[in-house]
Design an enzyme around this catalytic site. Sequence first.
Site, PDB file in Angstrom:
ATOM      1  N   GLY A   1      64.806  49.657  54.915  1.00 20.14           N
ATOM      2  CA  GLY A   1      64.158  49.856  56.401  1.00 20.14           C
ATOM      3  C   GLY A   1      63.019  50.755  56.463  1.00 20.14           C
ATOM      4  O   GLY A   1      62.089  50.853  55.399  1.00 20.14           O
TER       5      GLY A   1
ATOM      6  N   ASN B   1      68.962  46.978  57.207  1.00 26.01           N
ATOM      7  CA  ASN B   1      67.964  46.081  57.817  1.00 26.01           C
ATOM      8  C   ASN B   1      67.637  44.881  57.185  1.00 26.01           C
ATOM      9  O   ASN B   1      68.190  44.305  55.897  1.00 26.01           O
ATOM     10  CB  ASN B   1      66.600  46.761  57.710  1.00 26.01           C
ATOM     11  CG  ASN B   1      66.446  48.253  58.608  1.00 26.01           C
ATOM     12  OD1 ASN B   1      67.226  49.207  58.217  1.00 26.01           O
ATOM     13  ND2 ASN B   1      66.082  48.123  59.832  1.00 26.01           N
TER      14      ASN B   1
ATOM     15  N   GLU C   1      68.680  46.864  64.174  1.00 20.74           N
ATOM     16  CA  GLU C   1      69.123  47.975  63.319  1.00 20.74           C
ATOM     17  C   GLU C   1      70.700  48.006  63.486  1.00 20.74           C
ATOM     18  O   GLU C   1      71.398  48.634  64.134  1.00 20.74           O
ATOM     19  CB  GLU C   1      68.695  49.461  63.868  1.00 20.74           C
ATOM     20  CG  GLU C   1      67.063  49.526  63.904  1.00 20.74           C
ATOM     21  CD  GLU C   1      66.556  50.013  62.532  1.00 20.74           C
ATOM     22  OE1 GLU C   1      67.513  50.343  61.371  1.00 20.74           O
ATOM     23  OE2 GLU C   1      65.575  49.711  62.318  1.00 20.74           O
TER      24      GLU C   1
HETATM   25  P1  ADP Z   1      66.824  52.160  55.448  1.00 22.72           P
HETATM   26  O1  ADP Z   1      65.619  52.784  55.966  1.00 22.72           O
HETATM   27  O2  ADP Z   1      66.377  51.648  54.189  1.00 22.72           O
HETATM   28  O3  ADP Z   1      67.554  51.219  56.269  1.00 22.72           O
HETATM   29  P2  ADP Z   1      69.304  53.888  56.127  1.00 22.72           P
HETATM   30  O4  ADP Z   1      69.194  55.134  55.948  1.00 22.72           O
HETATM   31  O5  ADP Z   1      69.063  53.041  57.474  1.00 22.72           O
HETATM   32  O6  ADP Z   1      67.974  53.327  55.114  1.00 22.72           O
HETATM   33  O7  ADP Z   1      70.342  53.196  55.257  1.00 22.72           O
HETATM   34  C1  ADP Z   1      70.820  51.631  55.349  1.00 22.72           C
HETATM   35  C2  ADP Z   1      71.512  51.433  54.147  1.00 22.72           C
HETATM   36  O8  ADP Z   1      72.968  52.045  53.908  1.00 22.72           O
HETATM   37  C3  ADP Z   1      71.967  50.037  54.121  1.00 22.72           C
HETATM   38  O9  ADP Z   1      70.882  49.093  53.778  1.00 22.72           O
HETATM   39  C4  ADP Z   1      73.000  49.749  53.277  1.00 22.72           C
HETATM   40  O10 ADP Z   1      72.514  49.701  52.007  1.00 22.72           O
HETATM   41  C5  ADP Z   1      73.604  51.098  53.378  1.00 22.72           C
HETATM   42  N1  ADP Z   1      74.835  51.458  54.172  1.00 22.72           N
HETATM   43  C6  ADP Z   1      76.076  52.185  53.709  1.00 22.72           C
HETATM   44  N2  ADP Z   1      76.944  52.153  54.613  1.00 22.72           N
HETATM   45  C7  ADP Z   1      76.647  51.505  55.875  1.00 22.72           C
HETATM   46  C8  ADP Z   1      76.840  51.156  56.942  1.00 22.72           C
HETATM   47  N3  ADP Z   1      78.134  51.523  57.567  1.00 22.72           N
HETATM   48  N4  ADP Z   1      76.159  50.533  57.656  1.00 22.72           N
HETATM   49  C9  ADP Z   1      74.793  49.965  57.419  1.00 22.72           C
HETATM   50  N5  ADP Z   1      74.290  50.327  56.177  1.00 22.72           N
HETATM   51  C10 ADP Z   1      75.149  50.990  55.589  1.00 22.72           C
HETATM   52 MG    MG Z   2      67.980  51.252  58.228  1.00 22.36          MG
END
Ligand code: ADP
Ligand code: MG
Length: 224
Positions: free
Chosen positions: A86, A100, A150
């Site tokens: 994301g 994402n 999101e």
């Molecule tokens: P990004 O900016 O890459 O989306 P985030 O900080 O939003 O990073 O973290 C999202 C990632 O965390 C998801 O792509 C998934 O791999 C992992 N993840 C772990 N637990 C969850 C959850 N409960 N809901 C959504 N994503 C999760």
């Molecule tokens: Mg994210």
Amino acid sequence: MNTNPPNCLVIEDSLPGVAAGKAAGMHVIAVPSVPKRTAEFSSADEVINSLLDVSPEKWGLRPFSDWIDDTLPIEPWFIGGPVIKGFGRGSKVLGIPTANLPAENFSDVLSEHTSGVYFGWAGLSTRGIYKMVMSIGWNPYFDNTEKTIEPWLLHDFGEDFYGEELRLVIVGYIRPERIHEDARIAEKALNLPLYAKYTDSPYLRNSLKEDNSANGNQSVIDSK
Ligand code: ADP
Ligand code: MG
């Protein structure tokens, strides 16, 4: 209609319609047909982004009966794809990771849905089915012309699952994106003496001193 104008509630999507309603002495809710032009509709009593956000109870009317436990059931929609990186805004650090999806695959579906908070079910191919809450917003990478979703799965996975297939069924609506409404509320409220008096605070004033020469002594910078 044989009703006094102050007892009428107008719901309008055009500027002339809002002006006409106000000129007639009626209450007016504006639902601009062009998103993000809400500032132009400031003569309305309320500006909302979507008809989903009409709240009759704000106007002394009976609430809609289709809301259930603070949610509005919607015609479900189905989207999915591989979980991608994301915006790296550190949401995980705040305890709110959002998985994402490549939004370009369903930008049509997203354009039909107003920005705000929704919820539904999430299926992860190798893991199972989970409850999910999700926001639809504007994508800063595309100059806010494209939407983004999101989804936050309401489960503690303890690890990432980038690349896994994620399927979503969105079943209900919770509330609009609020930051613009919050901005309108703050913009107006800060004119009340109760809040406006803090512009005299020495704490704020002191920092202005150095800038005064440069800013031509403008002390309260107001957008209006
Ligand atoms: P990004 O900016 O890459 O989306 P985030 O900080 O939003 O990073 O973290 C999202 C990632 O965390 C998801 O792509 C998934 O791999 C992992 N993840 C772990 N637990 C969850 C959850 N409960 N809901 C959504 N994503 C999760
Ligand atoms: Mg994210």
